[in-house]
Motif scaffolding. Structure first.
Motif, PDB file in Angstrom:
ATOM      1  N   MET A   1      -4.505 -14.090 -13.023  1.00 39.29           N
ATOM      2  CA  MET A   1      -3.907 -14.369 -11.694  1.00 39.29           C
ATOM      3  C   MET A   1      -2.736 -13.404 -11.479  1.00 39.29           C
ATOM      4  N   HIS A   2      -2.745 -12.716 -10.332  1.00 36.74           N
ATOM      5  CA  HIS A   2      -1.598 -11.842 -10.078  1.00 36.74           C
ATOM      6  C   HIS A   2      -0.656 -12.490  -9.067  1.00 36.74           C
ATOM      7  N   TYR A   3       0.620 -12.286  -9.312  1.00 40.15           N
ATOM      8  CA  TYR A   3       1.615 -12.931  -8.453  1.00 40.15           C
ATOM      9  C   TYR A   3       1.838 -12.130  -7.174  1.00 40.15           C
ATOM     10  N   VAL A   4       1.893 -10.811  -7.321  1.00 45.27           N
ATOM     11  CA  VAL A   4       2.075  -9.960  -6.138  1.00 45.27           C
ATOM     12  C   VAL A   4       0.842  -9.099  -5.968  1.00 45.27           C
ATOM     13  N   SER A   5       0.333  -9.045  -4.747  1.00 43.88           N
ATOM     14  CA  SER A   5      -0.778  -8.148  -4.434  1.00 43.88           C
ATOM     15  C   SER A   5      -0.399  -7.316  -3.230  1.00 43.88           C
ATOM     16  N   LEU A   6      -0.378  -6.034  -3.410  1.00 46.20           N
ATOM     17  CA  LEU A   6      -0.136  -5.132  -2.289  1.00 46.20           C
ATOM     18  C   LEU A   6      -1.416  -4.312  -2.115  1.00 46.20           C
ATOM     19  N   THR A   7      -1.989  -4.365  -0.930  1.00 45.24           N
ATOM     20  CA  THR A   7      -3.238  -3.645  -0.698  1.00 45.24           C
ATOM     21  C   THR A   7      -3.063  -2.682   0.465  1.00 45.24           C
ATOM     22  N   ASN A   8      -3.220  -1.412   0.160  1.00 50.06           N
ATOM     23  CA  ASN A   8      -3.077  -0.339   1.176  1.00 50.06           C
ATOM     24  C   ASN A   8      -1.827  -0.553   2.028  1.00 50.06           C
ATOM     25  N   LEU A   9      -0.735  -0.837   1.349  1.00 51.41           N
ATOM     26  CA  LEU A   9       0.503  -1.145   2.070  1.00 51.41           C
ATOM     27  C   LEU A   9       1.137   0.123   2.639  1.00 51.41           C
ATOM     28  N   ARG A  10       1.481   0.027   3.916  1.00 48.23           N
ATOM     29  CA  ARG A  10       2.206   1.120   4.574  1.00 48.23           C
ATOM     30  C   ARG A  10       3.420   0.491   5.248  1.00 48.23           C
ATOM     31  N   ILE A  11       4.597   1.028   5.003  1.00 45.06           N
ATOM     32  CA  ILE A  11       5.807   0.478   5.625  1.00 45.06           C
ATOM     33  C   ILE A  11       6.406   1.553   6.517  1.00 45.06           C
ATOM     34  N   ALA A  12       6.509   1.221   7.794  1.00 46.36           N
ATOM     35  CA  ALA A  12       7.027   2.194   8.757  1.00 46.36           C
ATOM     36  C   ALA A  12       8.458   2.604   8.407  1.00 46.36           C
ATOM     37  N   ARG A  13       8.783   3.829   8.699  1.00 46.67           N
ATOM     38  CA  ARG A  13      10.116   4.402   8.478  1.00 46.67           C
ATOM     39  C   ARG A  13      10.561   4.360   7.014  1.00 46.67           C
ATOM     40  N   THR A  14       9.594   4.348   6.093  1.00 45.76           N
ATOM     41  CA  THR A  14       9.908   4.466   4.650  1.00 45.76           C
ATOM     42  C   THR A  14       8.876   5.444   4.064  1.00 45.76           C
ATOM     43  N   PRO A  15       9.106   5.924   2.842  1.00 46.83           N
ATOM     44  CA  PRO A  15       8.127   6.858   2.269  1.00 46.83           C
ATOM     45  C   PRO A  15       6.789   6.206   1.912  1.00 46.83           C
ATOM     46  N   ILE A  16       6.730   4.867   1.955  1.00 48.18           N
ATOM     47  CA  ILE A  16       5.513   4.172   1.512  1.00 48.18           C
ATOM     48  C   ILE A  16       4.380   4.378   2.526  1.00 48.18           C
ATOM     49  N   THR A  17       3.307   5.029   2.075  1.00 47.31           N
ATOM     50  CA  THR A  17       2.197   5.295   2.997  1.00 47.31           C
ATOM     51  C   THR A  17       0.921   4.530   2.633  1.00 47.31           C
TER      52      THR A  17
END
Lengths: 321, 243
Positions: A1-17
């Motif tokens: 079981m995973h606690y955090v799941s980030l899938t194809n996360l993109r955050i506007a105005r940050t380097p995260i694409t």
């Protein structure tokens, strides 16, 4: 079981694409990357501070906002109120969720104990050193006994011995069934803390390291000695290929590191005076350096390896059920 | 939320930030009203200076609310609305305390200019609505709640109608007629939005209870409700940073 799941996360105005990441429950997970790669933005997103509900973020299997008090966060940006005492600040934070009853006191004392702050419980925060303030900030994050703690550069600006104490505190936390996520730019040798590491570069996860990878990371140790007699020299050089011996220095790399105890025995046997034994590289810093060449790093530590492992283990559990 | 509200007030007092508001509330009657004898100018000074204090206090409170240590408290609350509401209430209470000191100081330093008690009490409801509107508007203008574009738009709503006449005087026939006409239209439209507040301000100086003032207060309350709703929506979407 995973606690955090980030899938194809993109955050506007940050380097995260495009970040895909799965953090298992109860693990200590490292996010390693150079400055400005979006590590802090990822932590903010995990804490649910991004404002709009971000598609692709799920905590404890739910896309809803995290339960109050279920996430603690520690960053160097947190400036604590100087006029309050450690215990006063913790009590205030705890009573946001609970009424002032016995449990509040217990929780505050527990957080103080976990961060080894007993002697500073009644001290005004303004009188504490940076290291002690950093521990108070950690206690503040832990006081509601959160399911997950997010730490952004927990050892930055601390002296070497203080960094070691902080790592020791975090190691103790890891054993308390808490999901810990640490973002670091690799300036502190804390790799022993992590169960898994993700390397962030160019807004993406470019490499993932399992516990085995972390154990096998290349380390270099230097032993500075008095002049080494020829017999000892030959003895040490014959141990394995990862050892470079000169007249006054011994450098251990790769496999050679595992022979440290054997080398020390040889030196003692020949009564060679040892001045110091010091690590010559930080594996995490090396990872950050290697992240400049993502293709090489991705080949060595392929992404999705951990994700696939998790999926496989989930599938196995489902079949078993 | 009440605990958070209490701590905000505690912090504001213990960090001595409150001395600015309370000090100003004592200095204003001493410096501006001591030589006055006119009750209307006292009420106008009270309204304007309380509004100015409301804007100042709200900007300070918004700055406090944006500090990472305080945002970390947000993680202990069920919703962002509770967080922002606690800070809004705190700003209101601080301004109200400054207003009480302002009135008391006027009584001491400028007893001749002190208005009749009935007049003062009648001006209070309009002033309270005006203070709340000022606090909400200022909160909307802070980076805690709004993006730069949202803040600029909101600022234009105030600034254009208030300064348009002076701006026009500085632009002698530099722009084509149709562009000037468009600016006039925008200024008028924004002016309509500001009109109820200007009338409410007039009501705090010359208070009277009639159908017109009641309608005005109702319209203003509706505008205030709209502003609070915008505030809640913007803040809900605003990205915050601790790390």
């Amino acid at each position: 079981m995973h606690y955090v799941s980030l899938t194809n996360l993109r955050i506007a105005r940050t380097p995260i694409t495009d970040v895909t990441l799965h953090i298992p429950e109860g693990s200590c997970f490292g996010i390693v990357g150079a400055s400005g790669t979006g590590k802090s933005a990822l932590l903010n997103a995990m804490a649910g501070l991004s404002g709009r509900a971000l598609p692709g973020v799920s905590l404890a299997g739910s896309t809803a906002a995290p339960r109050p008090g279920s996430i603690g966060i520690v960053t160097p940006r947190i400036i604590l109120p100087a006029h309050m005492t450690t215990l006063g600040l913790l009590t205030r934070q705890r009573t946001l969720l609970l009424n002032g009853d016995g449990q509040v006191d217990d929780d505050c004392q527990r957080a103080i104990r976990w961060c080894a702050l007993e002697q500073y419980a009644q001290s005004a925060i303004g009188t504490l050193s940076l290291f002690n303030k950093r521990r108070v900030a950690l206690a503040l994050a832990l006081v509601s006994k959160p399911a997950m703690v997010l730490l952004d550069e927990p050892t930055i600006d601390l002296a070497a011995h203080e960094q070691q104490v902080m790592i020791d505190i975090l190691e103790n936390l890891r054993d308390r069934n808490m999901t810990i996520v640490i973002a670091t730019r690799g300036n502190t040798p804390m790799e022993s803390l992590f169960d898994q590491i993700a390397v962030l570069s160019g807004g993406k996860i470019i490499a993932e390291l399992s516990a085995q990878h972390i154990r096998d990371m290349q380390r270099t140790i230097m032993i500075r000695t008095d002049e080494i007699p020829t017999a000892a020299y030959e003895h040490i050089a014959a141990i394995n290929n990862g050892i470079i011996v000169t007249r006054r220095n011994i450098v251990l790399t790769g496999e050679g590191v595992r022979s440290l105890a054997q080398i020390l025995q040889v030196l003692l046997h020949y009564s060679v005076h040892i001045f110091c034994i010091e690590p010559r590289n930080h594996p995490l810093a090396d990872l950050v350096m290697q992240a400049r060449y993502p293709v090489v790093l991705a080949h060595r530590y392929p992404v999705r390896l951990l994700t696939n492992t998790i999926r496989e283990s989930n599938a196995t559990e489902e079949v078993a059920t | 939320m009440m605990r958070l509200f209490r701590w905000i007030i505690d912090d504001y007092i213990s960090s001595q930030r409150i001395l600015v508001e309370w000090g100003a509330a004592i200095a204003i009657p001493y410096l501006l009203l001591a030589s006055h004898t006119d009750a209307a100018s006292t009420l106008a000074t009270w309204s304007l200076s309380t509004l100015a204090l409301a804007l100042y206090t709200t900007s300070v409170i918004a700055d406090i609310a944006e500090q990472p240590i305080n945002i970390s408290r947000l993680l202990h609350l069920p919703s962002r609305r509770q967080y922002i509401a606690a800070y809004l209430f705190a700003a209101f209470l601080i301004v109200l305390s400054a207003y009480v000191i302002l009135v008391a100081a006027t009584f001491i330093f400028a007893p001749v200019a002190f208005p009749a008690w009935q007049l003062w009490l009648a001006s209070l409801p309009a002033l309270i609505v005006l203070i709340i509107t000022g606090i909400v508007m200022m909160m909307l203008l802070t980076p805690l709640v709004a993006s730069p574009l949202q803040r600029l738009t909101l600022l234009a709503v105030f600034a254009i109608p208030l300064t348009w006449d002076r701006v026009i005087a500085l632009l002698p026939d530099m722009l084509p007629g149709n562009i000037m006409a468009m600016f006039h239209a925008v200024s008028t439209a924004f002016g309509i939005l500001l009109w109820p507040s200007m009338q409410l301000y007039a009501l705090t100086i010359e208070p009277h209870l009639d159908t017109q003032s009641f309608s005005l207060a109702t319209i203003h309350m509706l505008i205030l409700a709209g502003l609070i709703s915008i505030l809640a929506r913007w803040y809900q979407r605003r990205p915050l940073t601790i790390a």
